[in-house]
Design an enzyme around this catalytic site. Structure first.
Site, PDB file in Angstrom:
ATOM      1  N   ASP A  84      42.708  35.538  39.552  1.00 26.24           N
ATOM      2  CA  ASP A  84      42.661  35.403  38.106  1.00 26.24           C
ATOM      3  C   ASP A  84      42.721  33.909  37.773  1.00 26.24           C
ATOM      4  O   ASP A  84      43.114  33.086  38.615  1.00 26.24           O
ATOM      5  CB  ASP A  84      43.856  36.150  37.507  1.00 26.24           C
ATOM      6  CG  ASP A  84      43.993  35.928  36.027  1.00 26.24           C
ATOM      7  OD1 ASP A  84      43.020  36.174  35.300  1.00 26.24           O
ATOM      8  OD2 ASP A  84      45.082  35.485  35.591  1.00 26.24           O
ATOM      9  N   ASP A 108      48.220  37.873  36.930  1.00 32.95           N
ATOM     10  CA  ASP A 108      49.417  37.799  36.082  1.00 32.95           C
ATOM     11  C   ASP A 108      49.403  38.736  34.892  1.00 32.95           C
ATOM     12  O   ASP A 108      50.340  38.728  34.092  1.00 32.95           O
ATOM     13  CB  ASP A 108      49.573  36.363  35.554  1.00 32.95           C
ATOM     14  CG  ASP A 108      48.612  36.054  34.410  1.00 32.95           C
ATOM     15  OD1 ASP A 108      47.413  36.435  34.519  1.00 32.95           O
ATOM     16  OD2 ASP A 108      49.039  35.460  33.413  1.00 32.95           O
ATOM     17  N   ASP A 117      44.734  42.689  35.440  1.00 38.77           N
ATOM     18  CA  ASP A 117      44.653  42.504  36.888  1.00 38.77           C
ATOM     19  C   ASP A 117      45.103  43.748  37.654  1.00 38.77           C
ATOM     20  O   ASP A 117      44.975  43.788  38.885  1.00 38.77           O
ATOM     21  CB  ASP A 117      45.506  41.305  37.322  1.00 38.77           C
ATOM     22  CG  ASP A 117      44.976  39.992  36.786  1.00 38.77           C
ATOM     23  OD1 ASP A 117      43.766  39.763  36.895  1.00 38.77           O
ATOM     24  OD2 ASP A 117      45.772  39.206  36.236  1.00 38.77           O
ATOM     25  N   LYS A 161      38.224  44.775  36.097  1.00 39.04           N
ATOM     26  CA  LYS A 161      38.125  43.793  37.173  1.00 39.04           C
ATOM     27  C   LYS A 161      38.011  44.472  38.538  1.00 39.04           C
ATOM     28  O   LYS A 161      37.329  43.974  39.434  1.00 39.04           O
ATOM     29  CB  LYS A 161      39.342  42.863  37.169  1.00 39.04           C
ATOM     30  CG  LYS A 161      39.346  41.806  36.077  1.00 39.04           C
ATOM     31  CD  LYS A 161      40.531  40.876  36.281  1.00 39.04           C
ATOM     32  CE  LYS A 161      40.590  39.786  35.234  1.00 39.04           C
ATOM     33  NZ  LYS A 161      41.728  38.858  35.469  1.00 39.04           N
ATOM     34  N   ASP A 186      43.525  32.276  34.040  1.00 37.18           N
ATOM     35  CA  ASP A 186      44.579  31.902  33.098  1.00 37.18           C
ATOM     36  C   ASP A 186      45.917  32.481  33.521  1.00 37.18           C
ATOM     37  O   ASP A 186      46.054  33.690  33.743  1.00 37.18           O
ATOM     38  CB  ASP A 186      44.219  32.394  31.698  1.00 37.18           C
ATOM     39  CG  ASP A 186      43.047  31.635  31.117  1.00 37.18           C
ATOM     40  OD1 ASP A 186      43.224  30.453  30.792  1.00 37.18           O
ATOM     41  OD2 ASP A 186      41.958  32.221  31.010  1.00 37.18           O
TER      42      ASP A 186
END
Length: 226
Positions: free
Chosen positions: A11, A176, A180, A153, A13
């Site tokens: 990931d 995070d 995810d 994702k 950000d």
């Protein structure tokens, strides 16, 4: 690094950044030297991770817009229906809603498969409108994403892995956020950094002690990184 170095899916950000949201400069040491495929997976619009790959000097292996757009080995595929998302966003605004990005909307200008709405928006109205268009709302903590159901994702990782002739379970994932979770489910091993939300921490195989890229770096170091 050795021949046992696993491919990784990261990931951006909250995972490659610091607490202020800036890209951690150490990423320019770790990622270009990684001796296995590196995939960047993000809720951001397609050009963002592609640009990062360019500046990192790594192959364009990208999962963008929460799985809506996938790029690997020079092939791009689109999984989401942006026209339906755009129509829902227009209906939301017509009913008094506000996307929440004043001035030039860089958040959505280059999106291919979804629309992102500021989390300060009227969530109830947004969910009602999205439901009328058979769309779902995904809260990444940074925005409400109006998107096609089933596009995640994790499905993006499976598509990338197939293109690269890899098994998704070969990949190690670091993230995070709630978006995810599907990535963690698809990958063989998964890590949540300490700043992760509850959904990501619960879904991950391991929750590391350090936050942001400090946490990601600790994972990469344990795998044989820089």
């Amino acid at each position: 690094m050795t021949a046992d170095t696993p491919p990784i899916v990261l990931d951006i950000d909250g995972t490659l950044t610091d607490g202020s949201g800036r890209l951690d400069p150490r990423t320019f040491e770790y990622l270009p030297s990684w001796d296995a495929p590196v995939v960047l997976a993000t809720g951001k619009a397609f050009p963002y991770p592609v640009s990062l790959c360019h500046y990192f000097g790594i192959e364009n292996n990208v999962i963008a817009e929460n799985g809506g757009v996938v790029l690997a080995d020079g092939a791009v595929s689109y999984q989401g229906d942006r026209e339906r998302a755009r129509a829902a966003a227009d209906a939301f605004v017509d009913r008094g809603g506000d996307l929440g990005w004043p001035g030039f909307d860089a958040i959505n200008e280059w999106r291919e498969t979804e629309i992102a709405v500021n989390t300060a928006a009227d969530e109830g109205l947004l969910r009602t409108v999205a439901g009328e268009f058979d769309l779902e709302i995904f809260d990444t903590g940074y925005a409400f994403h109006v998107k096609t159901p089933g596009v995640e994702k994790g499905t993006g990782l499976r598509a990338v892995a197939e293109t690269l002739d890899r098994d998704p379970e070969e990949f190690v994932a670091v993230g995070d956020s709630e978006n995810d979770v599907s990535l963690f489910e698809a990958a063989g091993r998964s890590y949540a950094v300490a700043n992760a939300d509850d959904a990501a921490r619960t879904a991950a195989d391991t929750a590391v002690e350090a936050s942001y890229f400090d946490g990601t770096a600790s994972v990469l170091d344990s795998l044989g990184g820089a």
